[in-house]
Motif scaffolding. Structure first.
Motif, PDB file in Angstrom:
ATOM      1  N   VAL A   1      -6.271  13.916 -57.156  1.00 17.83           N
ATOM      2  CA  VAL A   1      -7.337  12.932 -57.192  1.00 17.83           C
ATOM      3  C   VAL A   1      -7.528  12.308 -55.810  1.00 17.83           C
ATOM      4  O   VAL A   1      -8.640  12.153 -55.329  1.00 17.83           O
ATOM      5  N   GLN A   2      -6.391  11.995 -55.180  1.00 23.11           N
ATOM      6  CA  GLN A   2      -6.485  11.356 -53.866  1.00 23.11           C
ATOM      7  C   GLN A   2      -7.146  12.255 -52.830  1.00 23.11           C
ATOM      8  O   GLN A   2      -7.938  11.781 -52.031  1.00 23.11           O
ATOM      9  N   THR A   3      -6.812  13.565 -52.857  1.00 22.81           N
ATOM     10  CA  THR A   3      -7.438  14.446 -51.872  1.00 22.81           C
ATOM     11  C   THR A   3      -8.933  14.557 -52.144  1.00 22.81           C
ATOM     12  O   THR A   3      -9.730  14.584 -51.212  1.00 22.81           O
ATOM     13  N   VAL A   4      -9.315  14.604 -53.405  1.00 22.15           N
ATOM     14  CA  VAL A   4     -10.743  14.679 -53.719  1.00 22.15           C
ATOM     15  C   VAL A   4     -11.443  13.421 -53.209  1.00 22.15           C
ATOM     16  O   VAL A   4     -12.492  13.487 -52.561  1.00 22.15           O
ATOM     17  N   MET A   5     -10.812  12.259 -53.452  1.00 25.22           N
ATOM     18  CA  MET A   5     -11.411  11.000 -53.004  1.00 25.22           C
ATOM     19  C   MET A   5     -11.500  10.979 -51.479  1.00 25.22           C
ATOM     20  O   MET A   5     -12.496  10.544 -50.916  1.00 25.22           O
ATOM     21  N   ALA A   6     -10.418  11.457 -50.830  1.00 26.22           N
ATOM     22  CA  ALA A   6     -10.389  11.433 -49.374  1.00 26.22           C
ATOM     23  C   ALA A   6     -11.484  12.329 -48.809  1.00 26.22           C
ATOM     24  O   ALA A   6     -12.049  12.050 -47.772  1.00 26.22           O
ATOM     25  N   GLN A   7     -11.783  13.423 -49.509  1.00 26.59           N
ATOM     26  CA  GLN A   7     -12.833  14.307 -49.034  1.00 26.59           C
ATOM     27  C   GLN A   7     -14.192  13.637 -49.150  1.00 26.59           C
ATOM     28  O   GLN A   7     -15.094  13.891 -48.365  1.00 26.59           O
ATOM     29  N   ASP A   8     -14.298  12.756 -50.134  1.00 31.59           N
ATOM     30  CA  ASP A   8     -15.550  12.051 -50.340  1.00 31.59           C
ATOM     31  C   ASP A   8     -15.865  11.117 -49.180  1.00 31.59           C
ATOM     32  O   ASP A   8     -16.937  11.174 -48.601  1.00 31.59           O
ATOM     33  N   ALA A   9     -14.908  10.254 -48.844  1.00 33.64           N
ATOM     34  CA  ALA A   9     -15.145   9.279 -47.795  1.00 33.64           C
ATOM     35  C   ALA A   9     -14.939   9.922 -46.433  1.00 33.64           C
ATOM     36  O   ALA A   9     -13.966  10.627 -46.219  1.00 33.64           O
ATOM     37  N   ILE A  10     -15.887   9.653 -45.512  1.00 35.63           N
ATOM     38  CA  ILE A  10     -15.769  10.227 -44.171  1.00 35.63           C
ATOM     39  C   ILE A  10     -14.652   9.534 -43.396  1.00 35.63           C
ATOM     40  O   ILE A  10     -14.593   8.320 -43.346  1.00 35.63           O
ATOM     41  N   THR A  11     -13.723  10.334 -42.828  1.00 33.53           N
ATOM     42  CA  THR A  11     -12.717   9.765 -41.919  1.00 33.53           C
ATOM     43  C   THR A  11     -12.784  10.438 -40.553  1.00 33.53           C
ATOM     44  O   THR A  11     -12.327   9.904 -39.569  1.00 33.53           O
ATOM     45  N   LYS A  12     -13.347  11.643 -40.538  1.00 31.13           N
ATOM     46  CA  LYS A  12     -13.484  12.392 -39.289  1.00 31.13           C
ATOM     47  C   LYS A  12     -14.832  13.077 -39.288  1.00 31.13           C
ATOM     48  O   LYS A  12     -15.377  13.382 -40.346  1.00 31.13           O
ATOM     49  N   LEU A  13     -15.370  13.344 -38.090  1.00 33.44           N
ATOM     50  CA  LEU A  13     -16.644  14.033 -38.010  1.00 33.44           C
ATOM     51  C   LEU A  13     -16.416  15.447 -37.492  1.00 33.44           C
ATOM     52  O   LEU A  13     -15.906  15.633 -36.397  1.00 33.44           O
ATOM     53  N   ALA A  14     -16.760  16.423 -38.326  1.00 29.87           N
ATOM     54  CA  ALA A  14     -16.632  17.824 -37.910  1.00 29.87           C
ATOM     55  C   ALA A  14     -17.785  18.617 -38.508  1.00 29.87           C
ATOM     56  O   ALA A  14     -17.594  19.452 -39.380  1.00 29.87           O
TER      57      ALA A  14
ATOM     58  N   ALA B   1     -11.431  16.904 -34.104  1.00 29.28           N
ATOM     59  CA  ALA B   1     -12.566  16.205 -34.705  1.00 29.28           C
ATOM     60  C   ALA B   1     -12.474  14.704 -34.424  1.00 29.28           C
ATOM     61  O   ALA B   1     -11.399  14.117 -34.462  1.00 29.28           O
ATOM     62  N   ALA B   2     -13.615  14.091 -34.110  1.00 32.88           N
ATOM     63  CA  ALA B   2     -13.641  12.663 -33.762  1.00 32.88           C
ATOM     64  C   ALA B   2     -13.310  11.802 -34.982  1.00 32.88           C
ATOM     65  O   ALA B   2     -13.825  12.039 -36.069  1.00 32.88           O
ATOM     66  N   VAL B   3     -12.437  10.800 -34.777  1.00 36.06           N
ATOM     67  CA  VAL B   3     -12.119   9.895 -35.893  1.00 36.06           C
ATOM     68  C   VAL B   3     -13.295   8.960 -36.138  1.00 36.06           C
ATOM     69  O   VAL B   3     -13.869   8.401 -35.196  1.00 36.06           O
ATOM     70  N   PHE B   4     -13.666   8.812 -37.386  1.00 36.52           N
ATOM     71  CA  PHE B   4     -14.754   7.899 -37.733  1.00 36.52           C
ATOM     72  C   PHE B   4     -14.636   7.584 -39.225  1.00 36.52           C
ATOM     73  O   PHE B   4     -15.093   8.350 -40.063  1.00 36.52           O
ATOM     74  N   VAL B   5     -13.962   6.476 -39.545  1.00 31.32           N
ATOM     75  CA  VAL B   5     -13.828   6.074 -40.948  1.00 31.32           C
ATOM     76  C   VAL B   5     -15.072   5.258 -41.275  1.00 31.32           C
ATOM     77  O   VAL B   5     -15.140   4.053 -41.010  1.00 31.32           O
ATOM     78  N   HIS B   6     -16.067   5.967 -41.842  1.00 25.43           N
ATOM     79  CA  HIS B   6     -17.421   5.445 -41.985  1.00 25.43           C
ATOM     80  C   HIS B   6     -17.491   3.983 -42.441  1.00 25.43           C
ATOM     81  O   HIS B   6     -17.951   3.116 -41.697  1.00 25.43           O
ATOM     82  N   ASP B   7     -17.000   3.721 -43.646  1.00 24.46           N
ATOM     83  CA  ASP B   7     -17.200   2.381 -44.215  1.00 24.46           C
ATOM     84  C   ASP B   7     -16.374   1.327 -43.476  1.00 24.46           C
ATOM     85  O   ASP B   7     -16.866   0.238 -43.184  1.00 24.46           O
ATOM     86  N   LYS B   8     -15.115   1.670 -43.164  1.00 26.70           N
ATOM     87  CA  LYS B   8     -14.255   0.716 -42.473  1.00 26.70           C
ATOM     88  C   LYS B   8     -14.822   0.415 -41.089  1.00 26.70           C
ATOM     89  O   LYS B   8     -14.816  -0.733 -40.630  1.00 26.70           O
TER      90      LYS B   8
END
Ligand code: HEM
Ligand code: HEM
Lengths: 219, 129
Positions: free
Chosen positions: B22-35, B46-53
């Motif tokens: 579940v956690q990996t699926v959720m992590a895939q949902d939220a952007i943390t890196k841009l590739a 890949a550039a780090v970018f935690v979208h919402d945070k």
């Protein structure tokens, strides 16, 4: 971090490039004046054909007698200078900065190639240093100025390599690299590195004298 | 009791792996890196970018600051296009003077960090190894 980065990529970079370009122009001009005054007879025999002949022949590895005498130094010197010029000019990171600041962009070397060429430069620096330490006839004529030039050249490559691989603290390393690069640029006209400015003229002078006066080859 | 213990362990394992899944699926949902796929194989990490945070921390409530619109070489800074990838409009190798994909990211991200005096500006701060 941001303020420091702004400073070294802004005002300090302008300053370093300014010293490099104006300094080189000034050194060339004053050398020209000096040569005209002190060595007027040499001007008479300066000859474009003989000059180019000498430059071209010395640019071919192992062609000149001087090159054939010490093969290790010849390989090291050629590899060193080729990488020394190509890496900073065609490095992705440097071109990205040209684009960022001036909108200029051009061909680049793949990072892996630039990385290997950086190691070639560092290895050559070690060979140069080793030669100055171990070969008696070289050690004898080595002065602080030679070491200074060697250290000034080594530092941008060493810090650039460490920054690229993010070894040690990245933010410190990238600032250190940029400062080291700027020191090198500014030092070119005023240290042993000024041979970059004078090398072509030194060869032209020798080539013309040997070609036009002694009717001999200088390579 | 001897039969229940293995069952309990098995049940425990199932729960743990479900949680991880579940956690990996959720992590895939939220952007943390841009590739973005458009680049193919990236040459840099890949550039780090935690979208919402990121947007919370930088106090960016207006989505159009980054998700602008536009077409035919003219940018529209009022039309919000969140959900449309940058690569839809910015090509890796554009024709003419159009902003390339790499330049689009670099200009948008770095220009703001420079003017605000906060946020990463040097390569390795975004392209973290
Ligand atoms: C105006 C001064 C300079 C600036 C602003 C600058 C900037 C940079 C930046 C941002 C990087 C990338 C680091 C990374 O990937 O994280 C870099 C790498 C590098 N730079 Fe510079 N630089 C300057 C001068 C120089 C000079 C004068 C030289 C050498 C003569 C040089 C040689 C290198 C090398 C060898 C690398 C690493 C390449 C590798 O290992 O792949 N730089 N530089
Ligand atoms: C572009 C024209 C250049 C030419 C034609 C040139 C030529 C030479 C030559 C002929 C040598 C002597 C090699 C030997 O000792 O056998 C030399 C050494 C050296 N060059 Fe250059 N060079 C140029 C540019 C540069 C630049 C831009 C730098 C660095 C900023 C540089 C750094 C060095 C260093 C550090 C050495 C000395 C190595 C030692 O300690 O023995 N050169 N160069």
């Amino acid at each position: 971090m941001n303020a420091a980065y702004e400073f070294v990529t802004g005002p300090l970079a302008w300053f370093a490039w300014g010293i490099f370009i104006l300094g080189a122009a000034w050194r060339l001009y004053s050398m020209y004046q000096l040569a005209k005054k002190k060595d007027a007879s040499s001007w008479a025999f300066m000859d474009l054909g003989f000059s180019l002949r000498s430059i071209v022949n010395w640019l071919i590895p192992f062609n000149a007698l001087g090159w054939r005498k010490s093969p290790v130094m010849t390989v090291a010197t050629f590899a060193f200078h080729i990488c020394l010029i190509l890496v900073p000019v065609f490095l992705v990171a440097h071109v990205v900065l040209w684009t960022e600041f001036f909108g200029i962009s051009y061909a680049t070397l793949p990072d892996s190639v630039a990385d290997a060429m950086t190691l070639v430069v560092l290895a050559a620096c070690l060979i140069f240093a080793g030669r100055r330490l171990t070969q008696k006839e070289v050690a004898y004529i080595t002065t602080g100025k030679d070491w200074l030039a060697l250290v000034i050249v080594t530092l941008p490559f060493l810090t650039g390599f460490l920054a690229y691989h993010q070894i040690f603290d990245y933010q410190v390393m990238i600032i250190a690299h940029i400062v080291a690069g700027e020191i090198m640029l500014a030092a070119i006209p005023f240290t042993r590195l000024s041979h970059m400015v004078f090398a072509a003229f030194t060869r032209a002078y020798m080539g013309s004298e040997f070609g036009g006066v002694r009717h001999a080859r200088d390579w | 009791m001897k039969r229940i213990l293995p069952l309990l362990i098995l049940a425990g394992l199932v729960c743990v792996s479900a949680l991880v899944a579940v956690q990996t699926v959720m992590a895939q949902d939220a952007i943390t890196k841009l590739a973005p796929e458009a680049f193919g194989k990236l040459t840099r990490p890949a550039a780090v970018f935690v979208h919402d945070k990121h947007n919370e921390k930088a106090k960016l409530e207006d989505c159009v600051v980054c998700h602008h619109g536009g077409k035919d070489g003219v940018i529209d800074r009022t039309a919000s296009t969140e959900g449309t990838p940058c690569s839809e409009c910015h090509k890796v190798k554009p024709a003419g003077k159009a902003t390339s994909l790499q330049r689009a990211y670099h200009k948008q991200c770095i220009d703001c960090h420079r003017t605000k005096g906060k946020g990463p500006v040097a390569c390795g701060q975004c392209h973290k190894r």
